[in-house]
Design an enzyme around this catalytic site. Structure first.
Site, mmCIF file in Angstrom:
data_model
loop_
_atom_site.group_PDB
_atom_site.id
_atom_site.type_symbol
_atom_site.label_atom_id
_atom_site.label_comp_id
_atom_site.label_asym_id
_atom_site.label_seq_id
_atom_site.Cartn_x
_atom_site.Cartn_y
_atom_site.Cartn_z
ATOM 1 N N ASP A 95 41.953 40.565 36.551
ATOM 2 C CA ASP A 95 40.035 39.542 37.699
ATOM 3 C C ASP A 95 40.852 39.932 38.754
ATOM 4 O O ASP A 95 41.409 40.129 39.181
ATOM 5 C CB ASP A 95 40.514 38.289 36.786
ATOM 6 C CG ASP A 95 39.327 37.366 36.617
ATOM 7 O OD1 ASP A 95 38.645 37.875 37.403
ATOM 8 O OD2 ASP A 95 39.157 36.583 35.510
ATOM 9 N N GLU A 127 37.024 43.257 37.782
ATOM 10 C CA GLU A 127 36.443 42.918 39.082
ATOM 11 C C GLU A 127 34.775 42.500 39.753
ATOM 12 O O GLU A 127 34.444 42.623 40.201
ATOM 13 C CB GLU A 127 36.947 44.109 40.123
ATOM 14 C CG GLU A 127 36.584 45.267 40.094
ATOM 15 C CD GLU A 127 34.852 45.532 40.248
ATOM 16 O OE1 GLU A 127 34.330 45.733 40.172
ATOM 17 O OE2 GLU A 127 34.831 45.771 41.814
ATOM 18 N N TRP A 128 33.999 42.235 37.977
ATOM 19 C CA TRP A 128 32.311 41.673 38.172
ATOM 20 C C TRP A 128 31.966 42.867 38.625
ATOM 21 O O TRP A 128 30.307 42.283 39.254
ATOM 22 C CB TRP A 128 32.584 40.627 39.061
ATOM 23 C CG TRP A 128 33.739 39.402 39.074
ATOM 24 C CD1 TRP A 128 34.465 39.348 37.406
ATOM 25 C CD2 TRP A 128 34.669 39.175 39.436
ATOM 26 N NE1 TRP A 128 35.686 38.239 37.797
ATOM 27 C CE2 TRP A 128 35.116 38.279 39.073
ATOM 28 C CE3 TRP A 128 34.802 38.609 41.261
ATOM 29 C CZ2 TRP A 128 36.413 37.391 39.760
ATOM 30 C CZ3 TRP A 128 34.507 37.844 41.672
ATOM 31 C CH2 TRP A 128 36.081 37.356 41.047
ATOM 32 N N GLY A 129 32.313 43.755 38.523
ATOM 33 C CA GLY A 129 30.689 45.215 39.119
ATOM 34 C C GLY A 129 30.807 45.186 40.031
ATOM 35 O O GLY A 129 29.714 46.086 40.705
ATOM 36 N N ASP A 170 30.263 37.718 34.798
ATOM 37 C CA ASP A 170 30.649 36.559 33.434
ATOM 38 C C ASP A 170 29.432 36.918 32.765
ATOM 39 O O ASP A 170 27.871 36.255 32.646
ATOM 40 C CB ASP A 170 31.390 35.351 33.523
ATOM 41 C CG ASP A 170 32.586 35.952 34.092
ATOM 42 O OD1 ASP A 170 33.060 36.675 34.776
ATOM 43 O OD2 ASP A 170 33.328 34.996 33.918
#
Ligand SMILES: *[C@@H]1O[C@H](CO)[C@@H](O)[C@H](O)[C@H]1NC(C)=O
Ligand SMILES: *[C@@H]1O[C@H](CO)[C@@H](O)[C@H](O)[C@H]1NC(C)=O
Ligand SMILES: *[C@@H]1O[C@H](CO)[C@@H](O)[C@H](O)[C@H]1NC(C)=O
Ligand SMILES: *[C@@H]1O[C@H](CO)[C@@H](O)[C@H](O)[C@H]1NC(C)=O
Ligand SMILES: *[C@@H]1O[C@H](CO)[C@@H](O)[C@H](O)[C@H]1NC(C)=O
Ligand SMILES: *[C@@H]1O[C@H](CO)[C@@H](O)[C@H](O)[C@H]1NC(C)=O
Ligand SMILES: *[C@@H]1O[C@H](CO)[C@@H](O)[C@H](O)[C@H]1NC(C)=O
Length: 667
Positions: free
Chosen positions: A155, A200-202, A222
């Site tokens: 994460d 890493e959420w894009g 998310d």
């Protein structure tokens, strides 16, 4: 006033050749990983009992046999302080038997042991502070290895040093890439291979770099337990679908199937799309614990063997968005499968069940020997041009097509009805109304007789001559066809006809530089090789009707019918990425309206187009254009006024519309 109709096709995204970047070519994740993870149901509050009972349920419910193997304990398992020797350790209250014992239990069930950590100083958490792996990569990788870990979800909380390590920073001044590369290196130094899941959420468009560091990468923020996050996620996936391939899978985030937040049709749509986009399939529901167990309906969604097989298909290519009908609230995705098969998904975004039609030419096909309607559980044979079916509210028509033929070719054996020297072809598709389609008649054997044959469509009659003294294998003629799949062509010929072929008319391009601007709309030049095919774009088209770009288009091919639909393609740009807004109503879309001859504006809601980093890339991803095809009604022979705008209809989330590059009108 004519009711404007609109449809939308997406073209350059549809290229099927995966753009394969250098990847971790280590044999792990030949197909998208499948498993179970604590987070979506238990948040950052896992414990040993929960993980064990769910792992056991994977086996007992038959899910392990179907391929769900990785059992991952997400945030909440570790503690704030490392051991005296610097090693990470588990929370002993929550995991009294310890992590190595948990791994043994999971392995004992024939499953794989997954852990979670974070590329920051602390992990993401909803509660107590817990140690992150930043600057401890080597030691943590070694610890995981000593516990026989099989996968690591990594994460990105508390990771940005330059801003003092906040929980999240969606616009860091340094790419996350180097922190992820350090963990890649640490894992590579271990004796066993570990599935590395980059989360890493894009940020920084990881599709361009993550494949060389990990096996999967999260494409965006998310998923949330709300139906709207499905649309948001798909709009972000659109420009990334070509990056999927063996060992490198775009991660659309964990599944919400079974969490009692979606209806069964919604769960089917969610699961189908994640599967055909080659996302990891990670169950995020409570399969079984002391309080609850998964419903039979959700279990049967997760257990659908056809859908799982689409995800795990050996070809490893993602489906892509082919066409979107914004105002009619549906869209079509498709992709290739091994064995020459094609998977197609038609999503009904409307809040009610409807009959919807897939026109096979929208996915590049004309016929299918069989179409298996997956969620209806039935197979039909000899599909020609179209397939119609009822689709539930928010549901999906998911089809597996076999023995297909390419669009535009109509064999007599399939489409022709003979009556003496007359042969009638029906279900002829045209994506625009025009007198200038080209019809080629292909004879069974070269026509040696000379003479003429009669060619007739619902809106036209032509007499074509076979050249005198020559043996002709085929003859061609312009012919008028009306947009849609209901055209019929009748041919009178003494020579036997093998097939006919239809080609669309030629097009005229109207670059944004030829439009007249008003209001806030502004023309901008882009870097060389960007904003294709024009090199400039019009931006800042706000929600007021005064901000717009207009052009005059001359049309002469409508013929004598009263049909006025013409197909055009819009080149546009949108890199308005929903990051902080993903918890609310961010959708990764922008609107564009087309107003023709003063009629009602027709709206397209376009997905993301950026294929470069929004932080550091050329034009920050706002120079990457894409194309969508649309059919707009209300054309007339002679002069037509076309206005590109962003005319607000009701509440808008983003007041600026999509940037506009140009439009191509099919004559
Ligand atoms: C372990 O987890 C429990 C339950 O969440 C919590 O109360 C406790 O403070 C945690 N221990 C440590 C050392 O973080
Ligand atoms: C650190 O201590 C723990 C607990 O004694 C032990 O299991 C682990 O192997 C040690 N780590 C190192 C790197 O020595
Ligand atoms: C990566 O590791 C190297 C060597 O340990 C270290 O110097 C560097 O700061 C690390 N980079 C990041 C971004 O953490
Ligand atoms: C419509 O026709 C154009 C021109 O031939 C073609 O490029 C495009 O793929 C067609 N679109 C659809 C959705 O059939
Ligand atoms: C014109 O439109 C009407 C209504 O859609 C239709 O019934 C009629 O057949 C059309 N006429 C021609 C010549 O296409
Ligand atoms: C696009 O327009 C629709 C209809 O007005 C609106 O509901 C939606 O929020 C708009 N989208 C954005 C991104 O503003
Ligand atoms: C119709 O098609 C012919 C042959 O392709 C072409 O020469 C002509 O320019 C087209 N007419 C229009 C109005 O596009």
């Amino acid at each position: 006033m004519l009711l404007n109709k609109l449809s939308l096709a997406l073209l350059p995204f549809g290229t099927n050749a995966a753009i394969l970047k250098p990847r971790l070519d280590d044999g792990v994740a030949g197909t998208p990983p499948m498993g179970w993870n604590t987070y979506n149901h238990y948040s950052c509050s896992p414990n040993e009992k929960i993980v064990r009972s769910n792992a056991k349920a994977l086996v007992d419910l038959g899910l392990k046999k179907l391929g769900y193997r990785y059992v991952t304990t997400d945030c909440g398992w570790t503690v704030a302080n490392r051991l005296a020797n610097g090693s990470l350790t588990w929370n002993e209250t929550l995991f009294p038997s310890g992590f190595p014992a948990l791994g043994e239990y999971i392995h004992g069930l024939g499953l794989l042991f997954g852990v979670y950590e974070d590329a920051g100083i602390k992990t993401c958490t909803t509660g107590i502070e817990q140690a992150g792996s930043l600057d401890h990569e080597e030691q943590d990788a070694a610890t995981f290895m000593s516990w026989n870990v099989d996968s690591l979800k990594y994460d990105n909380c508390y990771s940005d040093e330059t801003t003092g390590y906040p929980n999240t920073n969606y616009a860091p001044s340094i790419s996350p890439r180097l922190r992820y590369a350090n963990m890649t290196k640490a894992l590579a130094a271990q004796s066993r291979k570990v599935l590395f899941q980059i989360c890493e959420w894009g940020l920084d468009f990881p599709a361009l770099w993550a494949p060389s560091l990990g096996h999967t990468w999260r494409i965006g923020n998310d998923i949330i337990p709300a139906w709207r996050s499905i649309f948001r996620t798909l709009n972000q996936a659109v420009p990334q679908t070509s990056f999927a391939g063996r060992g490198q899978w775009p991660d659309l985030d964990m599944l919400e199937v079974g969490n009692n937040v979606f209806t069964t049709p919604e769960e089917q749509t969610h699961f189908s799309m994640w599967a055909i986009l080659k996302s990891p399939l990670v169950i995020g529901a409570a399969l079984k614990d002391d309080l609850t167990q998964i419903s039979g309906a959700s279990l049967s969604v997760l257990s659908n063997k056809d859908v799982i097989a689409f995800n795990q298909d050996s070809l490893g290519q993602s489906a892509s968005l082919r066409r979107r009908w914004t105002e009619q609230a549906y869209e079509v995705w498709s992709g290739p499968l091994s064995g020459g098969r094609t998977v197609v998904a038609l999503i009904n975004w409307a809040n009610e069940a409807r009959d919807l039609t897939l026109n096979l030419p929208d996915v590049g096909l004309q016929t299918a020997g069989t179409a298996k309607d997956i969620w209806k559980g039935k197979t039909v044979s000899n599909v020609k041009t179209s397939y119609s079916s009822s689709v539930e509210a928010h549901g999906v028509m998911l089809l597996e097509l076999r023995d297909t033929t390419p669009a535009g070719v109509y064999p007599s054996s399939k489409f022709g009805i003979r009556n003496g020297n007359t042969i009638t072809f029906n279900s002829i598709y045209a994506n625009t109304t025009s007198t200038n389609h080209t019809v080629s008649i292909v004879f069974s054997s070269a026509a040696t007789t000379t003479g003429s044959l009669q060619l007739q469509s619902s809106s036209d009659t032509k007499s074509i001559s076979i050249p005198v003294g020559k043996s002709a294998k085929s003859v061609s003629s312009p012919l008028s066809l009306v947009a849609g799949s209901l055209n019929e062509i009748t041919i009178q010929s003494t020579t036997s006809i093998d097939s006919i072929r239809i080609e669309s008319p030629s097009s005229t391009y109207y670059p944004c530089t030829s439009f007249t601007l008003s209001g806030s709309a502004a023309l901008a030049k882009c870097g060389t090789g960007f904003c294709l095919p024009v090199g400039s774009k019009i931006g800042y088209i706000d929600g007021k009707s005064t901000a717009r770009a207009s052009v005059h288009a001359t049309v002469s091919t409508l013929g004598t019918t009263n049909a006025t639909s013409k197909y055009l393609e819009v080149d546009f740009i949108n890199n308005d990425i929903a990051l902080a807004t993903s918890w609310g109503f961010g959708s990764n879309t922008r609107n564009m309206t087309i107003t023709l001859n003063g009629g009602d504006p027709v709206r397209l809601e376009v997905p993301l187009t950026g294929r470069h980093s929004e932080l550091f890339g050329p034009g920050l991803g706002w120079w990457d254009s894409s194309t969508m095809g649309i059919v707009v009604d209300g054309w007339k022979n002679g002069d037509n006024e076309v206005i590109i705008g962003n005319v607000a209809a009701g509440n808008v989330f983003q007041s600026y519309g999509a940037d506009f590059v140009g439009l191509r009108l099919y004559n």
